[in-house]
Design an enzyme around this catalytic site. Sequence first.
Site, short mmCIF file in Angstrom:
data_model
loop_
_atom_site.label_atom_id
_atom_site.label_comp_id
_atom_site.label_asym_id
_atom_site.label_seq_id
_atom_site.Cartn_x
_atom_site.Cartn_y
_atom_site.Cartn_z
N CYS A 62 37.13 37.95 48.13
CA CYS A 62 36.59 38.54 46.94
C CYS A 62 36.38 36.91 45.87
CB CYS A 62 37.36 39.37 46.23
SG CYS A 62 36.48 40.54 45.08
N HIS A 63 37.01 37.43 44.52
CA HIS A 63 37.06 36.11 43.71
C HIS A 63 37.94 35.05 43.78
CE1 HIS A 63 34.64 39.40 41.41
NE2 HIS A 63 34.29 38.23 40.82
#
Length: 184
Positions: free
Chosen positions: A109-110
């Site tokens: 993800c991030h």
Amino acid sequence: MGSQNLTGKRYAFLVTNGYEDSELTSPWQAVTEAGGQPVLVAPKPGVVTGKHGHEQQVDQAVNAATSADFDGLMLPGGVVNADHLRMDLNAAAFVRAFFEEHKPVGVICHGAWILIEAGVVDGRTITSYPSLKTDLRNAGAVWVDEEVVVDNGLVSSRRPDDLPAFNGKLVEEFAEGKHAAQAV
């Protein structure tokens, strides 16, 4: 995943407050079930809290941690977590050291934001949450929209829905150990 043995090996999980809960707990469980020892590393001692309320005790502060003490690194996502970690010079140096030592790294993800700050994505094929696509491309990465991507010891995924596939590849790469091409 069950045939991969991580017994006797230690893996750093680097997070701070605001991490995506399942992106910490699910890979943590996968590493534990494979016999590995996950260790929670964070900028400050105490307890870290995920964005959905999961709390976990910090095992080691990042400024006292060294990549030499671990066999691999896991970087959970979460917008707040990733944004704060990428601004922490100790965290960025810690991440970079795993690449310099050719050790496997997982990111979801991030979490990929800190890879940009550590200067380790140029020329690498990676996936992430789609909003990081331009950031990663601007840093020299080849961004793809796939469930899980493996590039010479770097395992990446997009979001919590990808965790089943991600966990399997993470444990596989951790079990393989050092990758000569896993470098900056």
